[in-house]
Scaffold this motif. Structure first.
Motif, short mmCIF file in Angstrom:
data_model
loop_
_atom_site.label_atom_id
_atom_site.label_comp_id
_atom_site.label_asym_id
_atom_site.label_seq_id
_atom_site.Cartn_x
_atom_site.Cartn_y
_atom_site.Cartn_z
N UNK A 194 -1.54 13.24 0.37
CA UNK A 194 -1.95 12.87 -1.00
C UNK A 194 -1.20 11.59 -1.35
N UNK A 195 -1.90 10.46 -1.24
CA UNK A 195 -1.27 9.16 -1.43
C UNK A 195 -1.24 8.82 -2.92
N UNK A 196 -0.04 8.75 -3.48
CA UNK A 196 0.10 8.52 -4.92
C UNK A 196 -0.16 7.05 -5.29
N UNK A 197 -0.12 6.16 -4.31
CA UNK A 197 -0.38 4.74 -4.59
C UNK A 197 -1.88 4.52 -4.82
N UNK A 198 -2.70 4.98 -3.88
CA UNK A 198 -4.15 4.76 -4.00
C UNK A 198 -4.86 5.91 -4.71
N UNK A 199 -4.20 7.02 -4.81
CA UNK A 199 -4.82 8.20 -5.41
C UNK A 199 -5.77 8.91 -4.45
N UNK A 200 -5.78 8.50 -3.21
CA UNK A 200 -6.71 9.09 -2.24
C UNK A 200 -6.04 10.21 -1.44
N UNK A 201 -6.91 11.12 -0.97
CA UNK A 201 -6.44 12.18 -0.06
C UNK A 201 -6.92 11.88 1.35
N UNK A 202 -6.09 12.15 2.34
CA UNK A 202 -6.46 11.92 3.74
C UNK A 202 -6.24 13.21 4.53
N UNK A 203 -7.19 13.47 5.41
CA UNK A 203 -7.11 14.69 6.22
C UNK A 203 -7.15 14.29 7.70
N UNK A 254 0.82 -1.22 0.00
CA UNK A 254 0.00 0.00 0.00
C UNK A 254 0.84 1.27 0.00
N UNK A 255 2.17 1.08 0.05
CA UNK A 255 3.06 2.25 0.08
C UNK A 255 4.07 2.20 -1.08
N UNK A 256 3.57 1.77 -2.22
CA UNK A 256 4.47 1.60 -3.37
C UNK A 256 4.98 2.94 -3.92
N UNK A 257 4.20 4.00 -3.69
CA UNK A 257 4.60 5.31 -4.21
C UNK A 257 4.66 6.33 -3.06
#
Lengths: 144, 415
Positions: free
Chosen positions: B323-332, B290-293
């Motif tokens: 901004x997680x580049x692996x999943x494309x999701x944003x987390x706040x 889950x942390x490939x990028x």
């Protein structure tokens, strides 16, 4: 409401500047120091070492009296607004933060304070008015 | 009978008149002899005094001749040293604390004595405008029951003026008030523990990147009616996991950028209002799918501090955007604390509220993304100048774990 506002402004801004009006303690600096007058807010910053350089770029060396003296009691009350114990904690915290390298120099008498201020160009200290002589220069606070 | 008395009286009077005249010559002779004897005595006494002086002088000379080792030999004047080989002096100080804690949870009660941090810091003045500071500690690890040695800070500071200083090395990130004020000195802080958002990366914390290796420019500008303080940093930034501090090697080439600003108005002594901006690219972690990028991280913080005479009011807020580049999701993720304390002589009652709300499934914080609301109330007793006893109760409402209550007695000190 306006009176209350004026009173608050007076207490916050004007009153601290009158603190030195009837004092028997004078702030002294080296005779080579070109500064003759300092604002009360700046004096607090100098004594708390938040301000570490004189306007001419020279480093400020603060000299303190030993605990228990009337001179020390005066600056604790009028400048630091804290007790002896809190001041020690304050200085240790400053060292720990890297703001200053060591505790300020401490002197046992007005005479030794004057000798230090006389010899160190950037020094600032405080003595009783009657101990004043021409080896040091008085730094006025808010023109007083 | 009366006649007889008269004759006797006349005879007596006549004796008084005529007898002294008969011996006058003899009396005057005697007086002269007395005077002569007195003057001879005086001359003799003077001669004796002179002889005594001569004797005393001679005795001293004889004593000196007999005991030459007792003579004081003047010490030669020492020339002043040049100081060519004098290296800067070190000043060593430290903090430590020990405590007893009783922890009460729904399913398990536990109590223990424990060692706190034993922290040392060394300062040295290298020149008038150059200082060195290092902080290292023995940090207790609850899992292994040993205290590990950690280097916490080691930096050199160059002062140019009040408005410009440069600090290079390892330091605590200028993210807000607490991290710059108390460091590892638990005695300095009013409470026993740090706020939840400021828990160290190697504990269960890592909410914020508290340690930094790099360079900081900082100083204070005096403006009309207020002072503006700034800290501008270029740093290695976070490691690939939340507990990793990149002391030696940055895993990517991007450097974290940090800017902290705070305003201190002249009109309200003791008030400081600040804001923090921090941007970093967290390197990928190849060992975790889950942390490939990389994750882009942007932190915004605000802080309000009011410390005047006996009153202490602190509040700090942080938003962490990932901004997680692996999943494309944003987390706040949002966290804050607010603390109040008021010192009455040697006693300071205090209260703090901690809050953290993680956005779930954030790959960087999992599995430590536990939302928490925590109340802490206590009393600090400054029993001696450099020693404080703290009594503290805390209640933690953890959303995904059992709620927790604890009572702690702690002694902390500076040495």
């Amino acid at each position: 409401m306006n009176k209350l506002f004026i009173l608050i402004i007076f207490l916050l801004v004007i009153a601290p500047k009158l603190l030195f009006a009837d004092s028997k303690i004078v702030i002294i600096v080296n005779k080579e120091n070109s500064l003759t007058n300092v604002a009360y807010d700046d004096l607090v910053k100098i004594f708390k070492q938040d301000k570490k350089y004189w306007p001419d770029g020279k480093k400020i060396y603060l000299a303190m009296h030993e605990s228990g003296s009337i001179e020390k009691k005066f600056v604790l009350e009028k400048i630091y607004k804290m007790n002896e114990q809190d001041l020690k904690k304050f200085w240790l915290s400053k060292i720990f933060k890297g703001d200053i390298e060591s505790f300020p120099k401490t002197f046992a008498s007005n005479d030794s304070m004057k000798i230090f201020v006389n010899r160190v160009t950037g020094a600032v200290g405080y003595i009783t008015e009657e101990a004043l002589d021409d080896t040091v220069k008085v730094l006025k606070v808010e023109g007083i | 009978m009366g006649k007889f008395l008269k004759v006797i009286s006349v005879f007596f009077v006549l004796c008084l008149i005529f007898i002294p005249g008969l011996y006058a010559d003899e009396i005057s002779g005697l007086k002269e002899q007395i005077k002569k004897v007195q003057s001879e005595n005086k001359l003799l006494q003077e001669k004796l005094n002179k002889q005594q002086e001569v004797i005393d002088t001679l005795v001293k000379k004889v004593d000196n001749l007999q005991a030459p080792s007792l003579q004081k030999i003047p010490e030669p004047e020492m020339p002043e040293e040049s100081g060519e080989f004098e290296i800067p002096k070190l000043t060593l100080k430290g903090f430590a604390d020990f405590e007893y804690q009783a922890k009460l949870t729904g399913s398990e009660d536990h109590n223990t004595f424990s060692l706190g941090e034993v922290d040392f810091f060394v300062t040295s003045k290298i020149s008038e405008k150059v200082d060195f500071l290092t902080e290292f500690e023995f940090h207790p690890e609850a899992d292994t029951n040993v205290a590990d040695f950690h280097l916490e800070r080691a930096n050199i500071k160059y002062e140019a003026a009040d408005y410009l200083n440069i600090k290079v090395g390892e330091m605590h990130t200028a993210l807000g008030y607490w991290n710059q004020e108390f460091h590892h000195g638990s005695w300095l802080q009013t409470t026993i523990n740090r706020p939840e958002i400021y828990k160290w990366e190697d504990d269960t914390g890592g909410f914020l990147p508290l340690h930094a290796i790099g360079i900081y420019l900082f100083g204070t500008h005096e403006l009309n009616n207020f002072d503006l303080e700034y800290d501008l940093g270029v740093l290695n930034g976070r490691g690939k996991e939340r507990h990793e501090i990149q002391n030696m090697d940055d895993k990517n080439n991007f450097k974290a950028l940090s800017l902290s600003l705070s305003v201190k108005p002249d009109i309200i002594e003791g008030l400081s209002v600040g804001a923090v901006f921090y941007y970093d690219e967290i390197p990928e972690n190849p060992s975790t799918a889950s942390r490939a990028k990389q994750i882009d991280e942007f932190i915004i913080g605000e802080n309000i501090v009011y410390k005047y005479e006996n009153l202490e009011l602190l509040a700090e807020f942080f938003n962490i955007f990932h901004d997680d580049k692996t999943s494309g999701k944003d987390y706040d993720t949002f966290g804050f604390y607010a603390q109040a304390g008021y010192k009455i002589d040697k006693i300071t009652p205090y209260y703090r509220f901690d809050y953290i709300d993680f956005e779930q499934t954030n790959p960087y914080f999992t599995p430590y993304d536990i939302d928490i609301q925590k109340h802490t109330a206590g009393i600090r007793w400054d029993i001696f100048t450099w020693n404080a006893l703290k009594f503290e109760y805390s209640y933690s409402d953890k959303k995904t774990q059992e709620n927790e209550q604890s009572v702690t007695i702690n002694t902390s000190f500076a040495f």
